[in-house]
Scaffold this motif. Structure first.
Motif, mmCIF file in Angstrom:
data_model
loop_
_atom_site.group_PDB
_atom_site.id
_atom_site.type_symbol
_atom_site.label_atom_id
_atom_site.label_comp_id
_atom_site.label_asym_id
_atom_site.label_seq_id
_atom_site.Cartn_x
_atom_site.Cartn_y
_atom_site.Cartn_z
ATOM 1 N N UNK A 53 0.846 -1.196 0.000
ATOM 2 C CA UNK A 53 0.000 0.000 0.000
ATOM 3 C C UNK A 53 0.873 1.235 0.000
ATOM 4 N N UNK A 54 0.639 2.119 -0.976
ATOM 5 C CA UNK A 54 1.285 3.429 -1.037
ATOM 6 C C UNK A 54 0.283 4.430 -0.497
ATOM 7 N N UNK A 55 0.465 4.821 0.757
ATOM 8 C CA UNK A 55 -0.521 5.616 1.492
ATOM 9 C C UNK A 55 -0.164 7.096 1.377
ATOM 10 N N UNK A 56 -0.962 7.833 0.589
ATOM 11 C CA UNK A 56 -0.665 9.229 0.332
ATOM 12 C C UNK A 56 0.295 9.363 -0.833
ATOM 13 N N UNK A 57 -0.123 8.858 -1.993
ATOM 14 C CA UNK A 57 0.805 8.728 -3.122
ATOM 15 C C UNK A 57 1.066 10.032 -3.851
ATOM 16 N N UNK A 75 0.879 -3.142 -6.226
ATOM 17 C CA UNK A 75 0.911 -1.849 -5.536
ATOM 18 C C UNK A 75 -0.458 -1.202 -5.618
ATOM 19 N N UNK A 76 -1.022 -0.860 -4.468
ATOM 20 C CA UNK A 76 -2.261 -0.092 -4.387
ATOM 21 C C UNK A 76 -1.893 1.292 -3.860
ATOM 22 N N UNK A 77 -2.144 2.330 -4.665
ATOM 23 C CA UNK A 77 -1.764 3.698 -4.309
ATOM 24 C C UNK A 77 -3.018 4.526 -4.055
ATOM 25 N N UNK A 97 -0.080 -1.906 -10.825
ATOM 26 C CA UNK A 97 -0.257 -0.679 -10.050
ATOM 27 C C UNK A 97 -1.673 -0.164 -10.252
ATOM 28 N N UNK A 98 -2.400 0.037 -9.143
ATOM 29 C CA UNK A 98 -3.747 0.596 -9.214
ATOM 30 C C UNK A 98 -3.857 1.784 -8.275
ATOM 31 N N UNK A 99 -4.797 2.696 -8.582
ATOM 32 C CA UNK A 99 -4.981 3.923 -7.808
ATOM 33 C C UNK A 99 -6.405 3.995 -7.284
#
Length: 243
Positions: A53-57, A75-77, A97-99
């Motif tokens: 998890x990319x928290x605050x991408x 990766x979940x951003x 990679x998903x947002x």
């Protein structure tokens, strides 16, 4: 002027998203330091079989660091600013990679669910109203033994480092942000660092949230004593070991 919070801060980032990447480009080591923090997660095998998890991408700089260092990870951003997230999602990414548009406070409501093997939070915690609540939520999202890396402007506590930060903001950051029409946001970002935890105090905060093996690691260059990576492992008993 009080610090910006929640919707007001997200709106300010929406407005600044159009010039944010250009301003970041003037910061020596910005992207290299993010990659360093990803490596400090210590995930093996290029992230193969791991969910991160990319928290605050933001506009995707931290996402790019994750994708470069962990090319096999999912990766979940996420970000609270629709404008910043739109800039991020418009860039070229591999399918893994998903947002998602959501704040750190509303992950569950927006369907962002664990378990994650690792969480990277870059430049996030000094901008939230309740960092303890977010740390507790991240702890719950992580799989047992999952890893956290917080990449953050958090001063050492030494007067010299505070002086450098203030000088850079007054001489570079505030003039550039004001010229771009976003002076209010950049004044917030300056003061958010000054008013936030010291690096050591934030490390203690991470331990209190249930993370073990917590380390507070500086970055090199002019940001030594100003930017740190704080890393830790999820554990299910309080006040676990620190190294």
């Amino acid at each position: 002027m009080p610090l910006l919070r929640d919707a007001e801060l997200a709106t300010a980032f929406d407005r600044a998203s159009r010039t944010y990447d250009r301003l970041v480009a003037f910061n020596p080591g910005y992207h290299a330091h993010l990659r360093r923090s990803v490596r400090r997660l210590g995930l093996p095998d290029r992230g193969a079989g791991r969910r991160v998890l990319d928290l605050g991408c933001g506009t995707g700089a931290s996402t790019a660091a994750l994708a470069a260092v962990l090319p096999e990870a999912e990766i979940v951003a996420v970000d609270a600013s629709a404008g910043m997230l739109e800039r991020a999602a418009a860039k070229s990414w591999p399918p893994r990679v998903t947002f998602r548009h959501t704040s750190a406070e509303r992950l569950a409501e927006e369907g962002v669910e664990g378990p994650f093997d690792a969480v990277l939070a870059a430049y996030l915690f000094r901008n939230v109203a309740d960092p303890d609540r977010i740390l507790e939520a991240v702890h719950e999202l992580l799989a047992p033994g999952g890893r956290l890396a917080v990449h953050e402007y958090t001063l050492s506590g030494r007067p010299a480092h505070r002086t450098v930060w203030n000088a850079v903001c007054r001489g570079v950051v505030l003039p550039a942000g004001t010229a771009a029409g976003d002076g209010r946001l950049y004044r917030h970002l300056w003061r958010s660092v000054v008013e936030f935890d010291t690096a050591r105090a934030f490390g203690d905060r991470v331990r209190r949230a249930g993370f073990g093996q917590v380390r507070v690691l500086p970055v090199p260059g002019w940001q030594t004593g100003i930017v740190y990576t704080v890393v830790g492992l999820r554990q299910d008993t309080p006040n676990g070991g620190a190294v």
